[in-house]
Design a protein around this motif. Structure first.
Motif, short mmCIF file in Angstrom:
data_model
loop_
_atom_site.label_atom_id
_atom_site.label_comp_id
_atom_site.label_asym_id
_atom_site.label_seq_id
_atom_site.Cartn_x
_atom_site.Cartn_y
_atom_site.Cartn_z
N ASP A 48 20.13 7.30 -24.42
CA ASP A 48 18.78 7.62 -24.86
C ASP A 48 17.84 7.07 -23.79
OD1 ASP A 48 16.21 7.24 -25.93
OD2 ASP A 48 16.97 6.99 -27.97
N LEU A 49 17.19 7.95 -23.03
CA LEU A 49 16.45 7.52 -21.83
C LEU A 49 15.25 6.63 -22.14
CD1 LEU A 49 16.63 10.85 -19.80
CD2 LEU A 49 17.78 8.70 -19.21
N ALA A 50 14.68 6.77 -23.33
CA ALA A 50 13.52 5.94 -23.67
C ALA A 50 13.94 4.55 -24.15
CB ALA A 50 12.67 6.64 -24.74
N LEU A 249 9.27 12.51 -17.93
CA LEU A 249 9.12 13.92 -18.33
C LEU A 249 9.46 14.13 -19.80
CD1 LEU A 249 10.70 15.74 -15.22
CD2 LEU A 249 8.27 15.62 -15.83
N GLY A 250 9.91 13.08 -20.48
CA GLY A 250 10.22 13.20 -21.90
C GLY A 250 11.62 13.69 -22.20
N CYS A 251 12.48 13.71 -21.18
CA CYS A 251 13.86 14.12 -21.41
C CYS A 251 14.52 13.13 -22.38
CB CYS A 251 14.61 14.14 -20.08
SG CYS A 251 16.27 14.80 -20.19
N ASP A 252 15.23 13.64 -23.38
CA ASP A 252 15.73 12.77 -24.44
C ASP A 252 16.91 11.90 -24.00
OD1 ASP A 252 14.04 13.81 -26.72
OD2 ASP A 252 14.98 15.66 -25.99
N GLU A 253 17.91 12.52 -23.40
CA GLU A 253 19.11 11.76 -23.04
C GLU A 253 19.53 12.05 -21.60
OE1 GLU A 253 22.33 11.22 -26.25
OE2 GLU A 253 21.18 12.94 -26.94
N GLY A 254 20.30 11.12 -21.04
CA GLY A 254 20.81 11.29 -19.69
C GLY A 254 22.28 10.93 -19.64
N GLN A 255 22.97 11.57 -18.71
CA GLN A 255 24.40 11.35 -18.54
C GLN A 255 24.66 11.37 -17.04
OE1 GLN A 255 26.71 14.35 -20.57
NE2 GLN A 255 28.62 13.79 -19.57
N GLY A 256 25.37 10.38 -16.52
CA GLY A 256 25.64 10.41 -15.09
C GLY A 256 26.16 9.09 -14.57
#
Ligand code: C2E
Ligand code: CA
Ligand code: CA
Ligand code: CA
Length: 277
Positions: A48-50, A249-256
């Motif tokens: 969860d990026l936030a 930018l408000g992107c909800d989740e990130g994977q990497g």
């Protein structure tokens, strides 16, 4: 190809003719791999990026070959899809994902596991019932899984794919469009699909820090997803800067790789405990 295999690098072409000698022997090897327990479930977290919390992880298949070592999915999934053996692999992955889910559950970790589905899976009329049976056997509900489908898998036979997706959605599975932006399909179908999430393909995310065009695609995909009421996940988050940009930018989740590479399931649970601590 036969030569490459002898040298151990095993680059199978996706274009093996069904029924050819090489194709039959790979099919035999894959069958053997399942029976001999050579398949491995790897898990990669989505953050969860936030808030920095991990709420889900993607199941990624590996083949631990006794001589060739760890074989990446690109070397056997295309063939499995072409030959139809993917349905056996998908069943294996779902069973393994549910075992991982229940281990996490036993440790008090709430986790949803994403599983990749192929065209062949979507065309399998028995798939929804099969998954429900596996959930029941593991004492899990449909909120344990998210099912990732690529645009091209849907566009192969949109009518039948839609039928399966509607059934899966009605059963309560979270549905995700994988590799969004790389398919050739029109945007119009998006509003008709019962999906919950878009995954921005890593090619855009990897390039966005140096290419304005890619940055704009990432930005507009996030807005498009949110305007349609979908959550959005960015793949290929390899840097702190990418996380920061995506969060802004408000992107909800990130994977990497910046968060973590795919890990063997046992290692994943240790990693998760440390991260959440
Ligand atoms: P995918 O579904 O798009 O999975 C994401 C791929 O991106 C994974 O490659 C993952 O390791 C890689 N990745 C994750 N983070 C990063 C990053 O920060 N940078 C870069 N450069 N790459 C990153 P992997 O595990 O090699 O899988 C490749 C593809 O094979 C998957 O792409 C999927 O299409 C297929 N695949 C893997 N496991 C399964 C499976 O169980 N079933 C099916 N049907 N396909 C699978
Ligand atoms: Ca995926
Ligand atoms: Ca993807
Ligand atoms: Ca992909």
């Amino acid at each position: 190809d036969a030569k490459k295999r002898q040298s151990g690098s095993m680059v199978y072409s996706a274009q093996l003719d069904v029924g050819s000698q090489e194709s039959l022997s790979l099919l035999g090897e894959l069958r053997h791999a399942v029976e001999a327990g050579e398949l491995r479930l790897y898990l990669q977290p989505k953050v969860d990026l936030a808030r920095g919390r991990i709420l889900s992880a993607e199941a990624l298949l590996r083949w631990q070959h006794p001589e060739r070592g760890l074989v990446p999915p690109m070397h056997f999934i295309p063939f499995a899809e072409q030959s139809g053996f993917i349905r056996t692999l998908t069943t294996w992955v779902i069973a393994a994902a549910l075992r991982a889910w229940s281990q996490a559950q036993a440790q008090g970790l709430e986790l949803r596991i994403s599983v990749n589905l192929s065209t062949r899976d979507l065309l399998d009329q028995d798939l929804p019932a099969k998954i429900m049976g596996m959930l029941a056997a593991q004492g899990a509900g449909s909120q344990a899984l998210c099912l990732e489908i690529t645009e091209s898998a849907i566009m192969d036979d949109p009518q039948r794919a839609l039928h399966t997706l509607e059934q899966l959605s009605a059963l309560g599975f979270k549905l995700s469009i994988d590799d969004f932006g790389t398919g050739y399909s029109s945007l119009a179908y998006l509003k008709t699909l019962p999906v919950d999430e878009l995954k921005i393909d890593k090619s855009f995310v990897l390039a966005m820090e140096r290419d304005l065009g890619d940055a704009k695609i990432v930005h507009s995909t996030i807005e498009l997803a949110h305007n349609l009421g979908l959550s959005v996940v960015a793949e290929g988050v390899e840097t702190a800067k990418a996380w920061k940009i995506l969060a802004a930018l408000g992107c909800d989740e990130g994977q990497g790789y910046f968060i973590a590479k795919p890990m063997p399931e046992a290692q994943f649970l240790d990693w998760l405990r440390h991260w959440q601590a």
